[in-house]
Design an enzyme around this catalytic site. Sequence first.
Site, mmCIF file in Angstrom:
data_model
loop_
_atom_site.group_PDB
_atom_site.id
_atom_site.type_symbol
_atom_site.label_atom_id
_atom_site.label_comp_id
_atom_site.label_asym_id
_atom_site.label_seq_id
_atom_site.Cartn_x
_atom_site.Cartn_y
_atom_site.Cartn_z
ATOM 1 N N CYS A 113 0.815 -1.221 0.000
ATOM 2 C CA CYS A 113 0.000 0.000 0.000
ATOM 3 C C CYS A 113 0.853 1.278 0.000
ATOM 4 O O CYS A 113 0.341 2.365 -0.241
ATOM 5 C CB CYS A 113 -0.950 0.019 1.185
ATOM 6 S SG CYS A 113 -2.055 -1.393 1.219
ATOM 7 N N HIS A 246 -3.115 7.523 2.627
ATOM 8 C CA HIS A 246 -3.556 6.205 2.156
ATOM 9 C C HIS A 246 -5.001 5.972 2.579
ATOM 10 O O HIS A 246 -5.371 6.216 3.730
ATOM 11 C CB HIS A 246 -2.638 5.139 2.766
ATOM 12 C CG HIS A 246 -3.066 3.744 2.470
ATOM 13 N ND1 HIS A 246 -3.508 3.341 1.230
ATOM 14 C CD2 HIS A 246 -3.114 2.636 3.266
ATOM 15 C CE1 HIS A 246 -3.807 2.052 1.269
ATOM 16 N NE2 HIS A 246 -3.583 1.611 2.486
ATOM 17 N N ASN A 276 -10.029 0.015 0.307
ATOM 18 C CA ASN A 276 -8.565 0.090 0.270
ATOM 19 C C ASN A 276 -8.075 -0.524 -1.049
ATOM 20 O O ASN A 276 -8.160 -1.741 -1.235
ATOM 21 C CB ASN A 276 -8.006 -0.672 1.477
ATOM 22 C CG ASN A 276 -6.499 -0.595 1.557
ATOM 23 O OD1 ASN A 276 -5.831 -0.164 0.619
ATOM 24 N ND2 ASN A 276 -5.966 -1.035 2.682
HETATM 25 O O1 UT7 Z 1 -3.193 -0.808 4.102
HETATM 26 C C1 UT7 Z 1 -3.332 -1.246 5.423
HETATM 27 C C2 UT7 Z 1 -4.417 -2.281 5.420
HETATM 28 N N1 UT7 Z 1 -5.027 -2.609 6.652
HETATM 29 C C3 UT7 Z 1 -5.681 -1.750 7.443
HETATM 30 O O2 UT7 Z 1 -5.730 -0.579 7.275
HETATM 31 C C4 UT7 Z 1 -6.392 -2.365 8.609
HETATM 32 C C5 UT7 Z 1 -6.240 -1.610 9.884
HETATM 33 N N2 UT7 Z 1 -7.147 -2.146 10.888
HETATM 34 C C6 UT7 Z 1 -8.437 -1.828 10.895
HETATM 35 O O3 UT7 Z 1 -8.892 -1.042 10.114
HETATM 36 C C7 UT7 Z 1 -9.321 -2.481 11.939
HETATM 37 O O4 UT7 Z 1 -8.526 -3.209 12.847
HETATM 38 C C8 UT7 Z 1 -10.395 -3.406 11.294
HETATM 39 C C9 UT7 Z 1 -11.415 -2.587 10.533
HETATM 40 C C10 UT7 Z 1 -9.734 -4.416 10.360
HETATM 41 C C11 UT7 Z 1 -11.143 -4.196 12.377
HETATM 42 O O5 UT7 Z 1 -11.708 -3.296 13.311
HETATM 43 P P1 UT7 Z 1 -11.536 -3.569 14.869
HETATM 44 O O6 UT7 Z 1 -12.268 -2.498 15.560
HETATM 45 O O7 UT7 Z 1 -10.058 -3.697 15.137
HETATM 46 O O8 UT7 Z 1 -12.310 -4.934 15.053
HETATM 47 P P2 UT7 Z 1 -11.780 -6.341 15.621
HETATM 48 O O9 UT7 Z 1 -10.817 -6.954 14.671
HETATM 49 O O10 UT7 Z 1 -11.363 -6.151 17.054
HETATM 50 O O11 UT7 Z 1 -13.090 -7.187 15.590
HETATM 51 C C12 UT7 Z 1 -14.224 -6.861 16.437
HETATM 52 C C13 UT7 Z 1 -15.317 -7.861 16.163
HETATM 53 C C14 UT7 Z 1 -14.857 -9.315 16.186
HETATM 54 O O12 UT7 Z 1 -15.889 -10.074 16.778
HETATM 55 P P3 UT7 Z 1 -15.739 -10.602 18.285
HETATM 56 O O13 UT7 Z 1 -14.516 -11.442 18.305
HETATM 57 O O14 UT7 Z 1 -15.624 -9.361 19.121
HETATM 58 O O15 UT7 Z 1 -17.014 -11.351 18.495
HETATM 59 C C15 UT7 Z 1 -14.758 -9.676 14.719
HETATM 60 O O16 UT7 Z 1 -14.960 -11.059 14.488
HETATM 61 O O17 UT7 Z 1 -15.855 -7.645 14.844
HETATM 62 C C16 UT7 Z 1 -15.908 -8.902 14.145
HETATM 63 N N3 UT7 Z 1 -15.782 -8.643 12.731
HETATM 64 C C17 UT7 Z 1 -16.811 -8.367 11.927
HETATM 65 N N4 UT7 Z 1 -18.131 -8.289 12.164
HETATM 66 C C18 UT7 Z 1 -18.936 -7.986 11.131
HETATM 67 C C19 UT7 Z 1 -14.625 -8.601 11.985
HETATM 68 N N5 UT7 Z 1 -14.938 -8.323 10.715
HETATM 69 C C20 UT7 Z 1 -16.276 -8.160 10.649
HETATM 70 C C21 UT7 Z 1 -17.175 -7.869 9.602
HETATM 71 N N6 UT7 Z 1 -18.486 -7.770 9.886
HETATM 72 N N7 UT7 Z 1 -16.764 -7.636 8.328
#
Ligand code: UT7
Length: 319
Positions: A113, A246, A276
Site C-alpha cells: 500500500c 492512504h 482500500n
Molecule cells: O493498508 C493497510 C491495510 N489494513 C488496514 O488498514 C487495517 C487496519 N485495521 C483496521 O482497520 C481495523 O482493525 C479493522 C477494521 C480491520 C477491524 O476493526 P476492529 O475495531 O479492530 O475490530 P476487531 O478486529 O477487534 O473485531 C471486532 C469484532 C470481532 O468479533 P468478536 O470477536 O468481538 O465477536 C470480529 O470477528 O468484529 C468482528 N468482525 C466483523 N463483524 C462484522 C470482523 N470483521 C467483521 C465484519 N463484519 N466484516
Amino acid sequence: MSLARIAGTGSYLPERVVTNSELEGRIDTSDEWIVSRTGIEARHVAADGELTSDLALQAARKALEAAGRGPGDVDLIIVATTTPDMVFPSTACILQSKLGVQQGAAFDVQAVCTGFIYALSVADRMVATGAHRCALVIGAEVFSRLLDWNDRRTCVLFGDGAGAVVVSRDEAHGILGTHLGADGSLGHILRVTGGIAEGAVRGNPFLEMDGQAVFRTAIRTLGESAQTVLQQTGLRARDIDWFVPHQANARIINALADRVGVPAERVVTTVARHGNTSAASVPLALDTAVRDGRIQAGETLMLQGVGGGMTWGSVLLRY
Ligand code: UT7
C-alpha cells in the site's frame, strides 16, 4: 534547483461495484459494522480477464491527457503494484507496450500500500536530476484476487483500482521532500504468504492481517514520518493545504490527521467509494480532489502511504 512536479493526474475504477449490502447477503457482516469501523460503503472489482495493466492503462491515459502529453513524451514508467499481471515482464513493461511508448525505462516497485509513495520518491530523483524528462508513476492493483471472499475480517476492506500521475521537471513547483521507512520484522501482521502459478494455488494465496496491529503501526509510523518530512522542508502542519493519506480506513485517516495537526476539512477522503485499493489509493484520492477543484496549483500537499512490509512514507509537494 529543478524540482519534479506532478503535471497531470488520472484514475480508473473497474465498472463492477460491490456494495456493503451485497456483502451482507453473502457473509456474516452488516453495512453498519463496515461503515462504523472503516467508513467503506462500496468497492470496485475488476472483471474476469481485466488485469492490473488494463487498469493502469486507463489511469495513465487520463493523466497524460490532463498533463497535455502523449505517449511520445514519456521516457520513464514506474508501476507500483502487489498484483502484477505475471512474474515478468514487469507490469510497467506490459503497460509501456499497451500505451505505445517506444522509448525510455520501465519497471515495477513493490511496497504494497506504500508502493505509490515509494515510486513517486524514486521518480522525484530521476526527474529532478534531469536523467528523465517525463515520467508516468502509477499505482494499480487487483487486490480482489488476493482475498478470501468468505473471510469477513479482510474481504470487506479492499477493492481494485488505479491512479496515475505525470511527473516532469519544473523550476518553481514540485516535490519538496520525501521520507520512506520499512520494518521487515513486522512482515507477519499483513501478508500473503503463498501464490498462484498457472491457475494452481501454491501455499495460502489469501491476505492475512492482524488488523489492530496494522492500525497501531500505521498511526505511529505515519505520525513520525510526517514530522520528519516537515522538519526536512522547514514547513509546519499549518502550511499543509491538503492532506492526501492512504485510503484504508476512515478511522485511521481521522486519527492521523489529528496527530499530524491537519483540520478535517483539509483531508481528502475517498475510501467510502472504493475501499482500500492498496498502491492505487493515494493517486486515486489525489485525482479525485484535483478533478473536483479542491486542489489548486501552488497549494502544498502531503501524501502518505502505509502497508505490508511493513512500509510507510510521505511526500510533501507544491502542486
Ligand atoms: O493498508 C493497510 C491495510 N489494513 C488496514 O488498514 C487495517 C487496519 N485495521 C483496521 O482497520 C481495523 O482493525 C479493522 C477494521 C480491520 C477491524 O476493526 P476492529 O475495531 O479492530 O475490530 P476487531 O478486529 O477487534 O473485531 C471486532 C469484532 C470481532 O468479533 P468478536 O470477536 O468481538 O465477536 C470480529 O470477528 O468484529 C468482528 N468482525 C466483523 N463483524 C462484522 C470482523 N470483521 C467483521 C465484519 N463484519 N466484516
